[in-house]
Design a protein around this motif. Structure first.
Motif, PDB file in Angstrom:
ATOM      1  N   ILE A 138       3.541 -10.402   1.975  1.00 42.71           N
ATOM      2  CA  ILE A 138       3.082 -10.039   0.705  1.00 42.71           C
ATOM      3  C   ILE A 138       2.248 -11.294   0.163  1.00 42.71           C
ATOM      4  O   ILE A 138       1.411 -10.894  -0.473  1.00 42.71           O
ATOM      5  N   GLN A 139       2.635 -12.554   0.477  1.00 42.72           N
ATOM      6  CA  GLN A 139       1.701 -13.462   0.287  1.00 42.72           C
ATOM      7  C   GLN A 139       0.562 -13.622   0.997  1.00 42.72           C
ATOM      8  O   GLN A 139      -0.382 -13.861   0.376  1.00 42.72           O
ATOM      9  N   GLY A 140       0.468 -13.303   2.233  1.00 44.54           N
ATOM     10  CA  GLY A 140      -0.741 -12.939   2.943  1.00 44.54           C
ATOM     11  C   GLY A 140      -1.543 -11.751   2.090  1.00 44.54           C
ATOM     12  O   GLY A 140      -2.873 -11.859   2.269  1.00 44.54           O
ATOM     13  N   ALA A 141      -0.945 -11.120   1.788  1.00 42.93           N
ATOM     14  CA  ALA A 141      -1.707  -9.662   1.124  1.00 42.93           C
ATOM     15  C   ALA A 141      -2.366 -10.247  -0.273  1.00 42.93           C
ATOM     16  O   ALA A 141      -3.056  -9.164  -0.974  1.00 42.93           O
ATOM     17  N   GLY A 142      -1.897 -11.306  -0.617  1.00 48.05           N
ATOM     18  CA  GLY A 142      -2.522 -11.668  -2.034  1.00 48.05           C
ATOM     19  C   GLY A 142      -1.264 -11.813  -3.138  1.00 48.05           C
ATOM     20  O   GLY A 142      -1.348 -12.532  -3.987  1.00 48.05           O
ATOM     21  N   GLY A 143      -0.287 -11.180  -2.701  1.00 43.13           N
ATOM     22  CA  GLY A 143       0.821 -11.158  -3.667  1.00 43.13           C
ATOM     23  C   GLY A 143       0.764 -10.832  -4.969  1.00 43.13           C
ATOM     24  O   GLY A 143       1.625 -11.076  -5.823  1.00 43.13           O
ATOM     25  N   VAL A 144      -0.215 -10.110  -5.316  1.00 44.61           N
ATOM     26  CA  VAL A 144      -0.548  -9.841  -6.575  1.00 44.61           C
ATOM     27  C   VAL A 144       0.279  -8.136  -6.858  1.00 44.61           C
ATOM     28  O   VAL A 144      -0.251  -7.401  -5.965  1.00 44.61           O
ATOM     29  N   ARG A 203      18.787 -10.579   8.906  1.00 49.09           N
ATOM     30  CA  ARG A 203      18.222 -10.239   7.392  1.00 49.09           C
ATOM     31  C   ARG A 203      17.511 -11.341   6.881  1.00 49.09           C
ATOM     32  O   ARG A 203      16.484 -10.980   6.280  1.00 49.09           O
ATOM     33  N   GLU A 204      17.735 -12.567   6.981  1.00 44.72           N
ATOM     34  CA  GLU A 204      16.914 -13.709   6.241  1.00 44.72           C
ATOM     35  C   GLU A 204      15.767 -13.835   6.891  1.00 44.72           C
ATOM     36  O   GLU A 204      14.781 -13.960   6.199  1.00 44.72           O
ATOM     37  N   LEU A 205      15.572 -13.678   8.291  1.00 44.89           N
ATOM     38  CA  LEU A 205      14.461 -13.456   8.962  1.00 44.89           C
ATOM     39  C   LEU A 205      13.282 -12.335   8.692  1.00 44.89           C
ATOM     40  O   LEU A 205      12.071 -12.715   8.208  1.00 44.89           O
ATOM     41  N   GLU A 206      14.008 -11.315   8.296  1.00 42.19           N
ATOM     42  CA  GLU A 206      13.189  -9.862   7.782  1.00 42.19           C
ATOM     43  C   GLU A 206      12.727 -10.430   6.501  1.00 42.19           C
ATOM     44  O   GLU A 206      11.569  -9.978   6.015  1.00 42.19           O
ATOM     45  N   GLU A 207      13.579 -10.951   5.668  1.00 41.58           N
ATOM     46  CA  GLU A 207      13.205 -11.264   4.289  1.00 41.58           C
ATOM     47  C   GLU A 207      11.936 -12.326   4.243  1.00 41.58           C
ATOM     48  O   GLU A 207      11.100 -11.997   3.439  1.00 41.58           O
ATOM     49  N   ARG A 208      12.041 -13.271   4.950  1.00 45.94           N
ATOM     50  CA  ARG A 208      10.842 -14.434   5.091  1.00 45.94           C
ATOM     51  C   ARG A 208       9.867 -13.737   5.507  1.00 45.94           C
ATOM     52  O   ARG A 208       8.506 -13.852   5.052  1.00 45.94           O
TER      53      ARG A 208
END
Length: 104
Positions: free
Chosen positions: A91-97, A80-85
């Motif tokens: 999300i961060q790579g997609a801009g995170g906005v 689960r921790e790996l999936e969350e990371r």
């Protein structure tokens, strides 16, 4: 950074398939603790399933099963921790906005 979770148990399989078949261990109980279940079942039969008999054998078997469950829970937590990371990185790579709602 390729992280993986090692699946399976760290405990070795001690009882062989033949031993488990000879001792009529149910298929659902043929795990890494089956080698402890065989003497427990023999003791239970010899002692007419009296609950205060075979306490040591039962304790050892239940401890083994508990350790297997805790190991599986730890593996699942790591997955689960790996999936969350991974999700956070996507999300961060997609801009995170995240767009705000129209009525805000």
């Amino acid at each position: 950074m390729a992280e993986e979770v090692k699946l399976g148990s760290s405990k070795p399989m001690i009882a062989t398939q033949q031993e488990m078949e000879e001792n009529r261990v149910p298929i659902a109980y043929r795990d890494e603790c089956a080698h402890l279940l065989i003497p427990l079942n023999k003791c239970r039969l010899a002692e007419f399933f009296l609950p205060w008999k075979c306490e040591n054998e039962r304790h050892v078997y239940e401890k083994c099963e508990y350790e297997l469950v805790m190991e599986r829970m730890l593996q699942m937590q790591k997955i689960r921790e790996l999936e969350e990371r991974k999700k956070a990185q996507q999300i961060q790579g997609a801009g995170g906005v995240i767009p705000s709602p129209a009525n805000a």
